[in-house]
Motif scaffolding. Structure first.
Motif, short mmCIF file in Angstrom:
data_model
loop_
_atom_site.label_atom_id
_atom_site.label_comp_id
_atom_site.label_asym_id
_atom_site.label_seq_id
_atom_site.Cartn_x
_atom_site.Cartn_y
_atom_site.Cartn_z
N GLY A 1 0.66 -1.30 0.06
CA GLY A 1 -0.01 -0.02 -0.03
C GLY A 1 0.72 1.07 0.14
O GLY A 1 1.80 1.45 0.85
N GLN A 2 0.52 2.06 -0.97
CA GLN A 2 1.09 3.43 -0.81
C GLN A 2 0.40 4.44 -0.01
O GLN A 2 -0.61 4.45 0.39
CB GLN A 2 1.24 3.91 -2.38
CG GLN A 2 1.97 2.92 -3.35
CD GLN A 2 1.88 3.70 -4.67
OE1 GLN A 2 0.98 3.58 -5.41
NE2 GLN A 2 3.15 3.88 -5.20
N ILE A 3 1.27 5.72 0.17
CA ILE A 3 0.84 6.61 1.03
C ILE A 3 -0.40 7.19 0.13
O ILE A 3 -0.47 7.35 -0.99
CB ILE A 3 2.06 7.92 1.00
CG1 ILE A 3 2.97 7.57 2.05
CG2 ILE A 3 1.29 9.24 1.42
CD1 ILE A 3 4.08 8.58 1.55
N GLY A 4 -1.61 7.53 0.87
CA GLY A 4 -2.84 7.77 0.30
C GLY A 4 -3.64 6.41 -0.04
O GLY A 4 -4.67 6.91 -0.46
N ARG B 1 6.72 -4.12 -7.11
CA ARG B 1 7.02 -3.91 -5.77
C ARG B 1 6.69 -2.41 -5.80
O ARG B 1 7.61 -1.70 -5.98
CB ARG B 1 7.98 -4.53 -4.92
CG ARG B 1 7.89 -5.89 -5.02
CD ARG B 1 6.77 -6.85 -4.52
NE ARG B 1 6.88 -8.21 -4.37
CZ ARG B 1 6.30 -8.98 -5.25
NH1 ARG B 1 5.73 -8.47 -6.45
NH2 ARG B 1 6.57 -10.19 -5.37
N MET B 2 5.44 -2.10 -5.29
CA MET B 2 4.83 -0.59 -5.12
C MET B 2 5.79 0.06 -4.57
O MET B 2 6.09 -0.23 -3.11
CB MET B 2 3.52 -0.24 -4.94
CG MET B 2 2.51 -1.22 -5.73
SD MET B 2 2.72 -0.42 -7.66
CE MET B 2 1.92 1.15 -7.38
N ALA B 3 6.20 1.22 -4.76
CA ALA B 3 7.19 2.45 -3.76
C ALA B 3 6.29 2.83 -2.73
O ALA B 3 4.99 2.96 -3.05
CB ALA B 3 7.95 3.22 -4.62
N ALA B 4 6.55 3.70 -1.97
CA ALA B 4 5.78 4.52 -1.01
C ALA B 4 5.09 5.37 -1.61
O ALA B 4 3.75 5.71 -1.13
CB ALA B 4 6.85 5.08 0.17
#
Length: 258
Positions: free
Chosen positions: A157-160, A254-257
């Motif tokens: 999960g990313q920021i937001g 792999r999703m970044a922040a």
């Protein structure tokens, strides 16, 4: 499961991943019934698939009465239900604290959870009630298959994305316990966790933005195609030994922040 002459229910089936899935299943000889809030798109999709092969109902997956009515219409149209693909969902950005220092409205958080997680459960529970009544269609006493749709955000999960990631993690989390429970009925339960796909929402982005997103994918360096998602749905439905699993379909991203 042999898909020929089987009936599938697809939520969010009038566009994107759901529409591609509907097309793939019809090509396999299945009938499909679509739940979607966009009646115009649903009508067009059914027309393209053929009235003998498809039907639709305008359904809010988060509303109990709406889903109950939709299930009734699906059963009236085709008489049986063997496969469910839960594609309906929303993914609005929602930081806990916005740039002005305001907290995320609790109602917005709840809406995302309600559609993505509660809506998925709402549909599968009522669909499974009908599946459990089916006559077995194979030597393993199989009666049905449920395929839920999570996201790589469940893991990366990313920021937001606190609400979105939580909703999709919930879908992943309920996969195994429901698969274990439904074993007695011969109903398999699996989940697909897609990465970045070229859906209508993504297609509306500038090509430079799409190219930038594609660079985060290990291989192949592009967004996924809806037909690739649909192909995995077909594989899961046809493979009777695949049960209780969550499968990432993401090109190894792999999703970044952010």
């Amino acid at each position: 499961m042999i898909l020929h002459n089987k009936t599938a229910l697809i939520t969010g089936g009038a566009s994107g991943l759901g529409q591609a899935t509907a097309q793939a299943l019809v090509e396999k000889g299945a009938r499909v019934f679509i739940f979607d809030l966009n009646e115009e798109l649903a009508r067009v999709t059914v027309s393209e698939l053929g009235a003998d092969n498809a039907g639709y109902a305008v359904v809010d997956v988060a509303d109990e009465a709406s889903v109950e009515q939709g299930i009734r219409e699906a059963m009236e149209a085709f008489g049986e239900l063997h496969l469910v693909v839960n594609c309906a969902g929303i993914a609005p950005p929602a930081k806990v604290i916005d740039r002005d220092g305001n907290p995320l409205p609790f109602s917005k958080f709840k809406k995302i959870i309600d559609i993505n997680l509660n809506g998925t459960f709402n549909v599968l529970r009522l669909a499974a009630e009908q599946m459990a009544k089916n006559h077995p269609f194979n030597e393993d006493d199989g009666r049905g298959c449920i395929i839920n749709v999570a996201s790589v955000a469940a893991f990366d999960g990313q920021i937001g994305q606190p609400a979105y990631a939580a909703s999709k993690a919930g879908v992943v989390g309920m996969t195994l316990p429901i698969a274990r429970e439904f074993a007695r009925y011969g109903i398999r339960v699996n989940t697909i966790a897609p990465g970045l796909f070229r859906t209508p929402i993504a297609a509306s982005l500038p090509e430079a933005a799409i190219e930038s997103l594609s660079q985060g994918v290990e291989y192949p360096k592009r967004l996924g195609r809806p037909e690739e998602f649909a192909s995995l749905v077909v594989t899961i439905a046809e493979n009777d030994y695949l049960n209780g699993e969550t499968i990432r379909l993401d090109g190894s991203i792999r999703m970044a922040a952010r």
